[in-house]
Design an enzyme around this catalytic site. Sequence first.
Site, mmCIF file in Angstrom:
data_model
loop_
_atom_site.group_PDB
_atom_site.id
_atom_site.type_symbol
_atom_site.label_atom_id
_atom_site.label_comp_id
_atom_site.label_asym_id
_atom_site.label_seq_id
_atom_site.Cartn_x
_atom_site.Cartn_y
_atom_site.Cartn_z
ATOM 1 N N HIS A 38 0.848 -1.208 0.000
ATOM 2 C CA HIS A 38 0.000 0.000 0.000
ATOM 3 C C HIS A 38 0.873 1.245 0.000
ATOM 4 O O HIS A 38 1.016 1.892 1.042
ATOM 5 C CB HIS A 38 -0.909 -0.008 1.222
ATOM 6 C CG HIS A 38 -2.116 0.872 1.098
ATOM 7 N ND1 HIS A 38 -2.115 2.202 1.437
ATOM 8 C CD2 HIS A 38 -3.373 0.612 0.668
ATOM 9 C CE1 HIS A 38 -3.310 2.715 1.240
ATOM 10 N NE2 HIS A 38 -4.095 1.757 0.764
ATOM 11 N N PHE A 39 1.459 1.650 -0.977
ATOM 12 C CA PHE A 39 1.547 1.111 -2.322
ATOM 13 C C PHE A 39 3.023 0.907 -2.643
ATOM 14 O O PHE A 39 3.843 1.711 -2.192
ATOM 15 C CB PHE A 39 0.948 2.095 -3.327
ATOM 16 C CG PHE A 39 -0.544 2.274 -3.162
ATOM 17 C CD1 PHE A 39 -1.419 1.384 -3.741
ATOM 18 C CD2 PHE A 39 -1.045 3.320 -2.413
ATOM 19 C CE1 PHE A 39 -2.804 1.551 -3.605
ATOM 20 C CE2 PHE A 39 -2.421 3.481 -2.268
ATOM 21 C CZ PHE A 39 -3.307 2.599 -2.858
#
Length: 153
Positions: A38-39
């Site tokens: 993420h991410f």
Amino acid sequence: MRLEYFQMIDRISTFNEEEERLEASSTVPVESPVFEGHFPGHPLMPGVLLTETMAQASGYLILGLIRFTHMPFLASVEKAKFRSFVGPGAPLVITATRTHQGSGYAVTRAKITSNGKTICDADLMFRLMPFPDGLSAQMQSQAAGMGLVLETA
């Protein structure tokens, strides 16, 4: 803040019974497995974990106000707004104010800021239920370790 253990609050700095308000602080960890997905290459604190952070601050507020007589369980999240992003190492200030309590429920308004900028806010409702066996003392100890000091009458 220990994301993998859902320990989202580092310190409770203010507990004001008269104003029914709590202020807490936390720092987003520099490294966490959460950021791997993420991410990738652009780590951001997930909104669901920001919501959990507001819920935990609100929960400690309610616990203090009702003197650990019941356990607040998150029942709903309303009017949630995510206004900015936070990444690893960000300092967070979390505030929660009780806006209503009755019929076995409590409602708070919570907000997270970082460096004076609003990150997110929401109205949170909690169902107040009897503590599971043995959890009340554990929660009191954990809250005290974070700085939740209750005045005695």
